[in-house]
Design a protein around this motif. Sequence first.
Motif, PDB file in Angstrom:
ATOM      1  N   LEU A 245       0.871  -1.208   0.051  1.00 20.50           N
ATOM      2  CA  LEU A 245       0.092   0.150  -0.069  1.00 20.50           C
ATOM      3  C   LEU A 245       0.919   1.259  -0.027  1.00 20.50           C
ATOM      4  CD1 LEU A 245      -2.535  -1.211   2.438  1.00 20.50           C
ATOM      5  CD2 LEU A 245      -2.939  -0.800   0.180  1.00 20.50           C
TER       6      LEU A 245
ATOM      7  N   ILE B 222      -6.154   3.654  -5.163  1.00 18.28           N
ATOM      8  CA  ILE B 222      -6.642   2.428  -4.825  1.00 18.28           C
ATOM      9  C   ILE B 222      -8.338   2.545  -4.692  1.00 18.28           C
ATOM     10  CG2 ILE B 222      -6.606   0.986  -2.665  1.00 18.28           C
ATOM     11  CD1 ILE B 222      -3.853   2.262  -2.044  1.00 18.28           C
TER      12      ILE B 222
ATOM     13  N   CYS C  46      -6.698  -2.246  -7.018  1.00 15.16           N
ATOM     14  CA  CYS C  46      -7.964  -2.566  -6.395  1.00 15.16           C
ATOM     15  C   CYS C  46      -7.477  -3.781  -5.571  1.00 15.16           C
ATOM     16  CB  CYS C  46      -8.924  -3.073  -7.216  1.00 15.16           C
ATOM     17  SG  CYS C  46     -10.869  -3.777  -6.880  1.00 15.16           S
TER      18      CYS C  46
ATOM     19  N   ALA D 271      -7.745   2.753   2.156  1.00 15.87           N
ATOM     20  CA  ALA D 271      -7.624   1.948   0.967  1.00 15.87           C
ATOM     21  C   ALA D 271      -8.978   1.061   1.100  1.00 15.87           C
ATOM     22  CB  ALA D 271      -6.714   1.043   0.944  1.00 15.87           C
TER      23      ALA D 271
END
Length: 352
Positions: free
Chosen positions: A66, A76, A97, A120
Amino acid sequence: MKRFRKTLIRAGLEALYFSGAHIWLRPIFAGAGAIFTLHHVRPRREADFQPNFHLEVTPDFLREMLAHLRAHEVDIITLDEVHRRLLEQNFSRRFACFTFDDGYRDNRDFALPVMREFDAPFTIFVTADFAAGSGLLWWLALERIVADADMIEAPIAGTATRLDAQDATAKCIAFQRLHDWLRGLPGEHEIQREMSALCARHGVDASAICRELCLSWDELRALADEPLVTIGAHSASHCNLAKQSEEDALREMAESRARIEDALQRPVRHMAYPYGDRAAAGPREFMLAARAGFNCAVTTRPGMIFPENGEHLTALPRVSLNGHYQDARVLPVLTSGAAIAMWNGFRRIDAA
């Protein structure tokens, strides 16, 4: 063979990284973005025998991924937004995704806190029988059988076969042989029958594994209220849809959607095919997912998302975050699309 394959993949990833080839290949093969596949997110276990280790990553590795995406200004986004961008052919920004298959409790306990750190969103694909506490996670039951046994007997190819399981190496060989045998059986009834016999012989309660590891309907109702979480369908029983009749495969898809919508009182617009490889999802299943009313359906066929995927919304590829390759050097290679392009023979679309 599996060990050789892992070594080969790791060598390929490192060769791309150290050569810098992934940097100049990125503009060609990164596409519009990627849909990532995960299963378990939890702290690393210490056992020597972990045949399903490829299905789990640590919270720290998820955090590294991330952070990598945020540092490179990659959006994201939700699967709903992936669907919208594909329909509108709007790819002004690259995206990622995140999707989690099966509905494990560790998705809530370990993945959700990390996803919150980065604001996210992500999708959890729920198998309805697992949420009801009645499903068969046969690959995990098999791991427990082999872990506790010194010898296993099974009717492989119709012949009573004794498999050594006295040490970690023997256990890995035995597990893989049993796993391949079970996956190769004609259908779910046969898997259920053989696993029931193995579990009874070795004292493993398969249904208890489901209740131990999977989110219940009550837990999913609470989790579905989390703004970052989308719930998708993963069939009713986690069967190989390609081995079902057309009627039964469609029922598995439609029933899973109906059961989840009834339990959570919210629409279910996306699904993931159980197993999701070529042996479990092909053109017939892609057509059935559309008939069942899903906006998108994802496979486990490796691939980045390109504009052309907008013509194959129920055959979307994903990129696996694999427990065997939890190294920060892997991240830029994975997001470049270079390794996957080489794996796919440089095809952009694999929907046939």
